[in-house]
Design a protein around this motif. Structure first.
Motif, PDB file in Angstrom:
ATOM      1  N   VAL A 174       0.852  -1.194   0.000  1.00 47.38           N
ATOM      2  CA  VAL A 174       0.000   0.000   0.000  1.00 47.38           C
ATOM      3  C   VAL A 174       0.885   1.239   0.000  1.00 47.38           C
ATOM      4  O   VAL A 174       1.928   1.282   0.657  1.00 47.38           O
ATOM      5  CB  VAL A 174      -0.935   0.002   1.226  1.00 47.38           C
ATOM      6  N   SER A 175       0.462   2.260  -0.710  1.00 50.43           N
ATOM      7  CA  SER A 175       1.271   3.478  -0.794  1.00 50.43           C
ATOM      8  C   SER A 175       1.412   4.125   0.574  1.00 50.43           C
ATOM      9  O   SER A 175       0.511   4.061   1.420  1.00 50.43           O
ATOM     10  CB  SER A 175       0.632   4.477  -1.763  1.00 50.43           C
ATOM     11  N   ALA A 176       2.553   4.772   0.766  1.00 55.43           N
ATOM     12  CA  ALA A 176       2.837   5.427   2.044  1.00 55.43           C
ATOM     13  C   ALA A 176       1.804   6.502   2.352  1.00 55.43           C
ATOM     14  O   ALA A 176       1.408   6.694   3.508  1.00 55.43           O
ATOM     15  CB  ALA A 176       4.231   6.039   2.016  1.00 55.43           C
ATOM     16  N   GLU A 177       1.361   7.219   1.321  1.00 61.04           N
ATOM     17  CA  GLU A 177       0.390   8.290   1.535  1.00 61.04           C
ATOM     18  C   GLU A 177      -0.918   7.760   2.106  1.00 61.04           C
ATOM     19  O   GLU A 177      -1.504   8.370   3.010  1.00 61.04           O
ATOM     20  CB  GLU A 177       0.106   9.028   0.221  1.00 61.04           C
TER      21      GLU A 177
ATOM     22  N   ILE B 277      -1.372   4.915   3.802  1.00 60.21           N
ATOM     23  CA  ILE B 277      -1.125   4.448   5.172  1.00 60.21           C
ATOM     24  C   ILE B 277      -1.084   5.636   6.129  1.00 60.21           C
ATOM     25  O   ILE B 277      -1.653   5.599   7.229  1.00 60.21           O
ATOM     26  CB  ILE B 277       0.183   3.642   5.235  1.00 60.21           C
ATOM     27  N   ALA B 278      -0.430   6.712   5.700  1.00 58.01           N
ATOM     28  CA  ALA B 278      -0.335   7.900   6.546  1.00 58.01           C
ATOM     29  C   ALA B 278      -1.712   8.474   6.845  1.00 58.01           C
ATOM     30  O   ALA B 278      -1.974   8.928   7.967  1.00 58.01           O
ATOM     31  CB  ALA B 278       0.544   8.946   5.888  1.00 58.01           C
ATOM     32  N   GLN B 279      -2.594   8.461   5.866  1.00 59.70           N
ATOM     33  CA  GLN B 279      -3.944   8.982   6.100  1.00 59.70           C
ATOM     34  C   GLN B 279      -4.680   8.169   7.166  1.00 59.70           C
ATOM     35  O   GLN B 279      -5.394   8.724   8.008  1.00 59.70           O
ATOM     36  CB  GLN B 279      -4.747   8.986   4.791  1.00 59.70           C
ATOM     37  N   GLU B 280      -4.513   6.855   7.143  1.00 58.44           N
ATOM     38  CA  GLU B 280      -5.132   6.026   8.180  1.00 58.44           C
ATOM     39  C   GLU B 280      -4.502   6.295   9.537  1.00 58.44           C
ATOM     40  O   GLU B 280      -5.199   6.361  10.560  1.00 58.44           O
ATOM     41  CB  GLU B 280      -5.002   4.540   7.826  1.00 58.44           C
TER      42      GLU B 280
ATOM     43  N   VAL C  21       4.304  -1.289   9.362  1.00 58.79           N
ATOM     44  CA  VAL C  21       4.308   0.161   9.174  1.00 58.79           C
ATOM     45  C   VAL C  21       5.555   0.785   9.788  1.00 58.79           C
ATOM     46  O   VAL C  21       6.157   1.694   9.221  1.00 58.79           O
ATOM     47  CB  VAL C  21       3.047   0.788   9.802  1.00 58.79           C
ATOM     48  N   PHE C  22       5.959   0.265  10.949  1.00 60.36           N
ATOM     49  CA  PHE C  22       7.116   0.807  11.676  1.00 60.36           C
ATOM     50  C   PHE C  22       8.117  -0.323  11.972  1.00 60.36           C
ATOM     51  O   PHE C  22       8.174  -0.831  13.092  1.00 60.36           O
ATOM     52  CB  PHE C  22       6.677   1.457  12.995  1.00 60.36           C
ATOM     53  N   PRO C  23       8.883  -0.741  10.966  1.00 61.76           N
ATOM     54  CA  PRO C  23       9.855  -1.822  11.209  1.00 61.76           C
ATOM     55  C   PRO C  23      10.871  -1.449  12.279  1.00 61.76           C
ATOM     56  O   PRO C  23      11.461  -2.342  12.907  1.00 61.76           O
ATOM     57  CB  PRO C  23      10.518  -2.015   9.840  1.00 61.76           C
ATOM     58  N   GLU C  24      11.070  -0.149  12.536  1.00 61.26           N
ATOM     59  CA  GLU C  24      11.996   0.281  13.592  1.00 61.26           C
ATOM     60  C   GLU C  24      11.556  -0.186  14.966  1.00 61.26           C
ATOM     61  O   GLU C  24      12.356  -0.237  15.906  1.00 61.26           O
ATOM     62  CB  GLU C  24      12.099   1.812  13.592  1.00 61.26           C
ATOM     63  N   LEU C  25      10.279  -0.540  15.104  1.00 58.96           N
ATOM     64  CA  LEU C  25       9.752  -0.968  16.399  1.00 58.96           C
ATOM     65  C   LEU C  25       9.718  -2.482  16.563  1.00 58.96           C
ATOM     66  O   LEU C  25       9.272  -2.989  17.599  1.00 58.96           O
ATOM     67  CB  LEU C  25       8.324  -0.420  16.585  1.00 58.96           C
TER      68      LEU C  25
ATOM     69  N   ARG D  51       5.712   9.963   3.600  1.00 60.44           N
ATOM     70  CA  ARG D  51       5.383  11.065   2.699  1.00 60.44           C
ATOM     71  C   ARG D  51       4.603  12.179   3.416  1.00 60.44           C
ATOM     72  O   ARG D  51       3.701  12.791   2.835  1.00 60.44           O
ATOM     73  CB  ARG D  51       4.571  10.564   1.500  1.00 60.44           C
ATOM     74  N   LEU D  52       4.972  12.443   4.671  1.00 63.98           N
ATOM     75  CA  LEU D  52       4.357  13.559   5.358  1.00 63.98           C
ATOM     76  C   LEU D  52       4.869  14.861   4.753  1.00 63.98           C
ATOM     77  O   LEU D  52       5.916  14.898   4.111  1.00 63.98           O
ATOM     78  CB  LEU D  52       4.683  13.514   6.854  1.00 63.98           C
ATOM     79  N   SER D  53       4.139  15.931   4.968  1.00 62.43           N
ATOM     80  CA  SER D  53       4.549  17.221   4.424  1.00 62.43           C
ATOM     81  C   SER D  53       5.784  17.724   5.168  1.00 62.43           C
ATOM     82  O   SER D  53       6.086  17.286   6.281  1.00 62.43           O
ATOM     83  CB  SER D  53       3.418  18.236   4.574  1.00 62.43           C
TER      84      SER D  53
END
Length: 435
Positions: free
Chosen positions: A200-203, A205-208, A234-238, A304-306
């Motif tokens: 799924v596109s990052a944009e 996912i970010a909206q959700e 979503v957050f592989p760092e975690l 892809r946050l602003s």
């Protein structure tokens, strides 16, 4: 259905859209989330209309100047509302063709209300309502699931999730926000397919995430996303922190506590609270917070946050420890933080962090009191001197300018000097002293 107030201009406009379509001989119904909310006695934020009118017919009826073809190939026309009301999307009843990219169908064929309902995501979102007669059209058992508090995929759960992988996150968001449970088949499908969320596109996912994190049930949403295996995608760092028996698991619980304590946060504040877990994990390996602050920024860029959102989140994380000893710091160290555009969010985050860890709140309360009783003109006064003033004094521009101006600014914020003449005298003394 409970009676709803009719003073909402968006509701009245959506009612008028249905009325005009029906007067023209078409079938027209409110559809999806607005029906779910109406049946719960909650005023919808927006309204969607489903109809057997084709896109071209919708545009002809409402006029091309009042309509926008936002998804004409999928049968969706936006009808522009008058000032003060929200626009209404009008979609033709349809069946979706094969999904090939885990996001959208190759195309659509126009169909009946029942067929349209069965191609939707969850039963509670698959109902129609006729606002002129009060009739509910429910082909998928949505009313029963709504009463039982269940989020259930329509038909085969694996098929619904395969069609649009973002539905896995949406299932979590709906269950958390509504206080519902996921039915077993839907939960199993999400668990088994969680890794495919990566397509799924990052944009999207970010909206959700934005909807999840500003909702008051944000903690439950993240807990459920973790249980179903979505959060590490979503957050592989975690991943290491979220693993069963992880030594850093306590920090994850602290993160959840911090998020729960935020009262109606904006997205950036809530995102910073979530990503402080990433920063905390880096700190546990003795990395300096200033050096690792880029890691959360990288996550924000990946989503892809602003630029404004990235800066907001990044600034909060970079300064999240800076108010820890505020009572013993000089005013020049505290005032710029509180005067910053994101200063109130920083103070809110600091309080939530300390409460979550059971730490003393004296420094936070000191800052809160300082912010209440200090006028903006004192918290962030205009500088007493600038570079041109130093040049007029006969000083040559150079690296020492920044040192002198910074020292003058600190003295001003510490109330050690209050006038331009005092600043000029201090500049002379600093210019004569060694760096």
């Amino acid at each position: 259905m409970r009676a709803m107030a009719s003073t909402d201009p968006t509701r009245e406009f959506a009612l008028d859209v249905v009325r005009r379509l029906k007067d023209a001989g078409f079938q027209a119904l409110w559809a999806g989330g607005c029906v779910r909310d109406l049946l719960r006695g909650v005023a919808p934020k927006d309204y969607d209309v489903a109809t057997d009118a084709r896109p071209a017919q919708v545009r002809e009826l409402f006029g091309r100047r009042r309509t926008v073809a936002v998804g004409e190939s999928f049968g969706v026309i936006l009808v522009v509302a008058p000032p003060g009301a929200g626009n209404v999307e009008v979609a033709t009843f349809r069946n979706d063709l094969q999904y090939v990219d885990g996001r959208r169908p190759e195309g659509v064929v126009f169909s009946t209300p029942e067929e349209d309902a069965r191609r939707r995501d969850f039963t509670i979102n698959g109902m129609f309502y006729d606002p002129l007669t009060g009739d509910v059209l429910d082909y998928v058992g949505g009313q029963q699931d709504l009463e039982a508090g269940v989020v259930r995929a329509i038909g085969d759960a694996h098929a619904r999730m395969s069609e649009d992988k973002l539905r896995m996150l949406r299932a979590v968001r709906f269950a958390a926000a509504l206080g519902f449970t996921l039915d077993e088949a839907t939960a199993s499908a999400v668990w088994e397919m969680a890794d495919s969320l990566s397509v799924v596109s990052a944009e999207r996912i970010a909206q959700e995430l934005k909807r999840m994190l500003v909702d008051r049930h944000r903690r439950r949403a993240l807990e459920l996303a973790r249980e179903l295996g979505l959060l590490p995608v979503v957050f592989p760092e975690l991943r290491s922190m979220l693993a069963e028996g992880a030594s850093a698991a306590d920090e994850w619980q602290v993160t959840l506590e911090i998020l729960e304590r935020l009262d109606k946060p904006g997205f950036e504040l809530a995102m910073a609270a979530l990503l402080q877990a990433v920063a905390a994990a880096e700190e546990s390996t003795a990395a300096d917070v200033r050096q690792i602050a880029g890691t959360p920024r990288d996550i924000c860029r990946r989503l892809r946050l602003s630029n404004r959102e990235i800066e907001h989140v990044g600034w909060l994380l970079e300064h999240r420890h800076d108010l820890q000893h505020a009572r013993s710091l000089p005013p020049a160290a505290v005032k710029p933080l509180l005067a910053h555009a994101y200063g109130r969010d920083l103070l809110t985050l600091s309080r939530a962090q300390r409460e979550a860890r059971g730490e003393n709140l004296d420094d936070v309360e000191f800052c809160e009191d300082l912010l209440r009783r200090t006028p903006t003109a004192e918290l962030d006064p205009p500088p007493l001197l600038g570079g041109n003033d130093l040049i007029q004094q006969g000083h040559q521009p150079g690296p020492q300018f920044q040192r002198i101006l910074q020292a003058i600014r600190e003295a001003q914020l510490n109330r050690e000097i209050t006038t331009r003449d005092e600043a000029l005298r201090l500049a002379e003394a600093l210019a004569e002293s060694p760096p």
